[in-house]
Motif scaffolding. Structure first.
Motif, PDB file in Angstrom:
ATOM      1  N   PRO A   1       0.823  -1.208   0.000  1.00 35.14           N
ATOM      2  CA  PRO A   1       0.000   0.000   0.000  1.00 35.14           C
ATOM      3  C   PRO A   1       0.856   1.256   0.000  1.00 35.14           C
ATOM      4  CG  PRO A   1       0.151  -0.865   2.229  1.00 35.14           C
ATOM      5  CD  PRO A   1       0.882  -1.841   1.333  1.00 35.14           C
ATOM      6  N   VAL A   2       0.310   2.316  -0.598  1.00 38.00           N
ATOM      7  CA  VAL A   2       0.991   3.614  -0.545  1.00 38.00           C
ATOM      8  C   VAL A   2       0.217   4.606   0.314  1.00 38.00           C
ATOM      9  CG1 VAL A   2       2.163   3.297  -2.740  1.00 38.00           C
ATOM     10  CG2 VAL A   2      -0.108   4.345  -2.718  1.00 38.00           C
ATOM     11  N   LYS A   3      -1.089   4.316   0.539  1.00 34.26           N
ATOM     12  CA  LYS A   3      -1.906   5.195   1.376  1.00 34.26           C
ATOM     13  C   LYS A   3      -3.072   4.402   1.948  1.00 34.26           C
ATOM     14  CE  LYS A   3      -4.366   9.657   1.282  1.00 34.26           C
ATOM     15  NZ  LYS A   3      -4.765  10.814   0.428  1.00 34.26           N
ATOM     16  N   PHE A   4      -3.457   4.723   3.185  1.00 26.79           N
ATOM     17  CA  PHE A   4      -4.556   4.042   3.858  1.00 26.79           C
ATOM     18  C   PHE A   4      -5.448   5.077   4.523  1.00 26.79           C
ATOM     19  CE2 PHE A   4      -6.088   2.085   7.932  1.00 26.79           C
ATOM     20  CZ  PHE A   4      -6.997   1.198   7.361  1.00 26.79           C
ATOM     21  N   ILE A   5      -6.767   4.939   4.343  1.00 24.64           N
ATOM     22  CA  ILE A   5      -7.739   5.860   4.948  1.00 24.64           C
ATOM     23  C   ILE A   5      -8.751   5.048   5.747  1.00 24.64           C
ATOM     24  CG2 ILE A   5      -9.526   7.591   4.520  1.00 24.64           C
ATOM     25  CD1 ILE A   5      -8.122   8.234   1.875  1.00 24.64           C
TER      26      ILE A   5
ATOM     27  N   GLU B 231      -8.710   8.828   9.879  1.00 29.47           N
ATOM     28  CA  GLU B 231      -7.257   8.907   9.820  1.00 29.47           C
ATOM     29  C   GLU B 231      -6.776   8.600   8.408  1.00 29.47           C
ATOM     30  OE1 GLU B 231      -5.011   6.006  11.983  1.00 29.47           O
ATOM     31  OE2 GLU B 231      -6.439   4.394  11.592  1.00 29.47           O
ATOM     32  N   GLU B 232      -5.670   9.240   8.054  1.00 31.56           N
ATOM     33  CA  GLU B 232      -4.982   8.968   6.800  1.00 31.56           C
ATOM     34  C   GLU B 232      -3.543   8.588   7.116  1.00 31.56           C
ATOM     35  OE1 GLU B 232      -5.211  11.885   3.753  1.00 31.56           O
ATOM     36  OE2 GLU B 232      -7.371  12.218   3.984  1.00 31.56           O
ATOM     37  N   VAL B 233      -3.082   7.540   6.462  1.00 31.08           N
ATOM     38  CA  VAL B 233      -1.725   7.050   6.680  1.00 31.08           C
ATOM     39  C   VAL B 233      -1.022   6.946   5.333  1.00 31.08           C
ATOM     40  CG1 VAL B 233      -0.293   5.203   7.616  1.00 31.08           C
ATOM     41  CG2 VAL B 233      -2.514   5.709   8.660  1.00 31.08           C
TER      42      VAL B 233
ATOM     43  N   ASP C 297      -3.927   1.038  13.502  1.00 33.55           N
ATOM     44  CA  ASP C 297      -3.974   1.929  14.662  1.00 33.55           C
ATOM     45  C   ASP C 297      -2.596   2.347  15.158  1.00 33.55           C
ATOM     46  OD1 ASP C 297      -6.706   2.219  14.811  1.00 33.55           O
ATOM     47  OD2 ASP C 297      -6.967   0.499  16.144  1.00 33.55           O
ATOM     48  N   ASN C 298      -1.748   2.765  14.226  1.00 30.36           N
ATOM     49  CA  ASN C 298      -0.436   3.307  14.562  1.00 30.36           C
ATOM     50  C   ASN C 298       0.502   2.283  15.198  1.00 30.36           C
ATOM     51  OD1 ASN C 298       0.751   5.891  14.043  1.00 30.36           O
ATOM     52  ND2 ASN C 298       1.071   6.145  16.254  1.00 30.36           N
TER      53      ASN C 298
END
Length: 258
Positions: A98-102, A114-116, A169-170
């Motif tokens: 993945p390059v981005k997670f919402i 949250e956006e990662v 969750d971080n």
């Protein structure tokens, strides 16, 4: 239904191992839908639904897919506990990561957005909470489902464990999946030839942890979950495949419709 979608994803994603170069199991336009049944007094009731979709992203690299998982409670039970959860992953198919997670969830009075961003070159996940160091080839809860569908189970023996890492969750969790074997399973949709696995679950408000959850994956080139069963803190849940469209391969594991 509280957090059932998220925890269901954790269960499904417990299928990871490094993949050899091979044709992927899904394609753009695929959509899979499930019904979540809940049992607390000996009777399963339709408590909600979950859907998963994959769509090639326009305006960017051709290898990036927009993957979405959504979970909602049945509107008849919203007065008890309303769930409207949506998880999104932008997945680099070429590099299988993945390059981005919402994450955008509503669970009763609880709200979270949250956006990662995954910086794989520097091996960190970046969010509003800061940075988290990542191991090689970590996945999020959505991307890992699609990543996992390419596993060749024929190389495994009953009892084999497959370790994997997942960001949620971080934090990064190190877990495993136990391969159980092959069997037929009868679902609300029909009877399937299936691959049965048991993931190690995280202990939380809904699940007790351990290997209580069972997942049956279609024994064909699609590798889609067709049934999930697990006890929870109060009662049990059963999640069945109910609808699908635009599968890349024939659903040849389907023996008979219900």
């Amino acid at each position: 239904m509280k957090r059932i979608l998220c925890l269901m994803l954790v269960g499904i994603t417990a299928l990871l191992q490094p993949l050899a170069a091979q044709e992927v199991a899904f394609q753009s336009g695929e959509k899979i839908s499930y019904t979540v049944f809940y049992n607390v007094i000996g009777l399963y009731v339709n408590a909600g639904s979950a859907t998963f979709s994959a769509l090639q992203k326009n305006g960017g690299p051709e290898s990036v897919y927009h993957l979405v998982g959504e979970g909602v409670t049945n509107s008849r039970y919203d007065w008890i506990f309303k769930v409207r959860d949506r998880y999104e992953s932008y997945y680099d198919l070429e590099n299988q990561r993945p390059v981005k997670f919402i994450r955008n969830v509503q669970e009763g009075d609880y709200r979270k957005y949250e956006e990662v961003t995954f910086d794989h070159d520097n091996k960190v996940a970046v969010s509003s909470k800061g940075k988290v160091k990542l191991p090689h080839h970590v996945q999020d809860v959505i991307s890992s489902i699609y990543y996992a569908r390419n596993i060749d189970f024929s190389r495994m023996k009953p009892g084999d464990k497959v370790p994997f890492s997942m960001y949620l969750d971080n934090e990064v969790y190190n877990m495993y999946i136990r391969f159980v074997g092959y069997e037929k399973v009868k679902t609300r949709y029909g009877t399937f030839r299936a691959i049965k696995i048991k993931p190690l679950l995280l202990k939380g408000q809904t699940f007790n942890g351990g290997e209580d959850m069972s997942i049956w994956v279609s024994d064909d080139a699609n590798r889609i979950p067709v049934r999930i069963e697990s006890p929870i803190s109060v009662g049990t849940i059963k999640v069945d495949l109910m609808h699908y469209k635009n599968l890349k391969h024939p659903l040849s594991s389907l023996v008979a419709l219900r």
